[in-house]
Design a protein around this motif. Structure first.
Motif, PDB file in Angstrom:
ATOM      1  N   ALA A 128     -50.814  41.461 -15.382  1.00 45.92           N
ATOM      2  CA  ALA A 128     -51.403  42.726 -15.772  1.00 45.92           C
ATOM      3  C   ALA A 128     -52.671  42.961 -14.963  1.00 45.92           C
ATOM      4  CB  ALA A 128     -51.782  42.663 -17.224  1.00 45.92           C
ATOM      5  N   GLU A 129     -53.593  41.884 -14.988  1.00 46.75           N
ATOM      6  CA  GLU A 129     -54.909  41.967 -14.105  1.00 46.75           C
ATOM      7  C   GLU A 129     -54.592  42.376 -12.605  1.00 46.75           C
ATOM      8  OE1 GLU A 129     -56.991  38.272 -14.790  1.00 46.75           O
ATOM      9  OE2 GLU A 129     -57.902  38.916 -16.555  1.00 46.75           O
ATOM     10  N   ARG A 130     -53.863  41.850 -11.969  1.00 42.42           N
ATOM     11  CA  ARG A 130     -53.356  42.027 -10.529  1.00 42.42           C
ATOM     12  C   ARG A 130     -52.755  43.303 -10.376  1.00 42.42           C
ATOM     13  NH1 ARG A 130     -51.199  36.573 -10.533  1.00 42.42           N
ATOM     14  NH2 ARG A 130     -49.167  37.505 -11.089  1.00 42.42           N
ATOM     15  N   THR A 131     -52.146  43.896 -11.574  1.00 47.65           N
ATOM     16  CA  THR A 131     -51.662  45.299 -11.274  1.00 47.65           C
ATOM     17  C   THR A 131     -52.662  46.332 -11.702  1.00 47.65           C
ATOM     18  OG1 THR A 131     -49.535  44.716 -12.393  1.00 47.65           O
ATOM     19  CG2 THR A 131     -50.039  46.908 -12.591  1.00 47.65           C
ATOM     20  N   MET A 132     -53.717  45.706 -12.633  1.00 42.89           N
ATOM     21  CA  MET A 132     -54.848  46.851 -12.771  1.00 42.89           C
ATOM     22  C   MET A 132     -55.639  46.873 -11.526  1.00 42.89           C
ATOM     23  SD  MET A 132     -57.582  46.637 -15.697  1.00 42.89           S
ATOM     24  CE  MET A 132     -58.475  44.999 -15.156  1.00 42.89           C
ATOM     25  N   ARG A 133     -55.832  45.587 -10.824  1.00 40.69           N
ATOM     26  CA  ARG A 133     -56.840  45.630  -9.482  1.00 40.69           C
ATOM     27  C   ARG A 133     -56.135  46.467  -8.548  1.00 40.69           C
ATOM     28  NH1 ARG A 133     -57.745  40.265 -11.212  1.00 40.69           N
ATOM     29  NH2 ARG A 133     -56.004  39.611  -9.679  1.00 40.69           N
ATOM     30  N   ASN A 190     -53.889  49.061  -8.936  1.00 39.60           N
ATOM     31  CA  ASN A 190     -54.177  50.473  -9.257  1.00 39.60           C
ATOM     32  C   ASN A 190     -55.309  51.071  -9.054  1.00 39.60           C
ATOM     33  OD1 ASN A 190     -51.365  50.638 -10.091  1.00 39.60           O
ATOM     34  ND2 ASN A 190     -51.817  50.248 -12.118  1.00 39.60           N
ATOM     35  N   GLU A 191     -56.455  50.192  -9.156  1.00 42.54           N
ATOM     36  CA  GLU A 191     -57.856  50.704  -9.114  1.00 42.54           C
ATOM     37  C   GLU A 191     -58.005  50.755  -7.579  1.00 42.54           C
ATOM     38  OE1 GLU A 191     -60.317  47.680 -11.074  1.00 42.54           O
ATOM     39  OE2 GLU A 191     -60.128  48.479 -12.852  1.00 42.54           O
ATOM     40  N   LEU A 217     -58.889  54.576  -2.928  1.00 41.65           N
ATOM     41  CA  LEU A 217     -58.151  54.785  -1.468  1.00 41.65           C
ATOM     42  C   LEU A 217     -57.848  56.312  -1.474  1.00 41.65           C
ATOM     43  CD1 LEU A 217     -57.372  53.944   1.342  1.00 41.65           C
ATOM     44  CD2 LEU A 217     -55.085  53.790   0.467  1.00 41.65           C
ATOM     45  N   LEU A 218     -57.129  56.488  -2.510  1.00 44.80           N
ATOM     46  CA  LEU A 218     -56.357  58.285  -2.452  1.00 44.80           C
ATOM     47  C   LEU A 218     -57.917  58.958  -2.553  1.00 44.80           C
ATOM     48  CD1 LEU A 218     -53.325  57.774  -4.621  1.00 44.80           C
ATOM     49  CD2 LEU A 218     -53.788  58.164  -2.224  1.00 44.80           C
ATOM     50  N   SER A 219     -58.743  58.880  -3.878  1.00 42.64           N
ATOM     51  CA  SER A 219     -59.938  59.774  -4.129  1.00 42.64           C
ATOM     52  C   SER A 219     -60.692  59.664  -2.725  1.00 42.64           C
ATOM     53  CB  SER A 219     -60.441  59.131  -5.306  1.00 42.64           C
ATOM     54  OG  SER A 219     -61.279  57.805  -5.063  1.00 42.64           O
ATOM     55  N   GLY A 220     -60.990  58.441  -2.014  1.00 42.93           N
ATOM     56  CA  GLY A 220     -61.807  58.505  -1.031  1.00 42.93           C
ATOM     57  C   GLY A 220     -61.191  59.470   0.237  1.00 42.93           C
ATOM     58  N   ILE A 221     -59.830  59.343   0.404  1.00 43.82           N
ATOM     59  CA  ILE A 221     -59.108  60.204   1.448  1.00 43.82           C
ATOM     60  C   ILE A 221     -59.421  61.668   1.133  1.00 43.82           C
ATOM     61  CG2 ILE A 221     -56.844  60.827   2.240  1.00 43.82           C
ATOM     62  CD1 ILE A 221     -56.278  57.782   2.410  1.00 43.82           C
TER      63      ILE A 221
END
Length: 234
Positions: A12-17, A19-20, A25-29
């Motif tokens: 779950a922690e890996r998935t959260m990282r 997703n973050e 990446l998407l918001s920066g682009i």
């Protein structure tokens, strides 16, 4: 049970990282595309970041050229300059990108090195094992394609494909926004020219009217003087 719970927590922690990182990446682009006055020019930079995030090794961005009715290679990575020059122009229906543009649908090619699909022959020659091409759409119109390929995997995950699609949509919207702004500026410039021309015409008309009024006043003065002369004699 404790081990399973710990493993689930770690996952779950890996998935959260992930997703973050994906969100950043998407918001920066999106932010850089919105701020750019020439989104087409920064596609190379943005797509290299996406390549790194997805562990890809090639990308291709073709733009529709209406004058030639072909796709023109805007930018790419993962092949040498000589090969890039060879594929500068691509016909509709040729290779994966040409077919995606013609049919207005994404084309996802897995296990390319063992497939018999002739559309993948070009990217297969680059050693690519999995390839995904998304058409850049504005409403129902194709304005280009954006595609990514990897030499280390035989397929892309659903999350990988979703990220590619979102980036493709972002680039398409940014390019269309700049095009519309350009058209608006052009319309404003044309309107200003027409206003200036009309103003010049009105100025000429006003000057002609002033000259006519002066001539009329001179005539009235002379006529009045000539009419008054006989009265003075009487």
């Amino acid at each position: 049970t404790a081990i399973r719970a710990r493993l689930a927590h770690q996952q779950a922690e890996r998935t959260m990282r992930q997703n973050e990182a994906r969100f950043r990446l998407l918001s920066g682009i999106a932010g850089r595309l919105l701020a750019s006055k020439n989104p087409q020019a920064i596609v190379n930079e943005l797509c290299r970041e996406v390549m790194k995030f997805l562990d890809c090794h090639a990308f291709f961005n073709f733009i529709v050229d209406d004058s030639s009715d072909q796709l023109h290679l805007n930018t790419c990575a993962g092949i040498d300059d000589k090969e890039a020059a060879r594929i500068q122009w691509l016909d509709y229906g040729v290779a994966v990108c040409g077919c995606a543009a013609r049919d207005k649908i994404p084309i996802i090619a897995d296990n390319i090195q063992t497939t018999a699909d002739p559309r993948t022959d070009l990217v297969k020659s680059y050693g690519i094992k999995a390839y995904a091409c998304h058409p850049m759409m504005i409403q129902d119109q194709v304005i280009g394609t954006l595609s990514f390929g990897t030499r280390s995997r035989s397929f892309f995950s659903a999350d990988d494909l979703s990220l590619m699609r979102i980036v493709t949509d972002q680039v398409a919207i940014a390019m269309e926004r700049i095009r519309l702004i350009g058209e608006l500026q052009k319309s404003n410039e044309e309107l200003e020219i027409r206003v200036e021309e009309r103003t010049a015409e009105l100025k000429k008309t006003n000057e002609a009217l002033k000259r006519s009024n002066r001539a009329l006043e001179d005539f009235a003065y002379v006529a009045s003087h000539d009419l008054q002369e006989p009265l003075r004699k009487i």
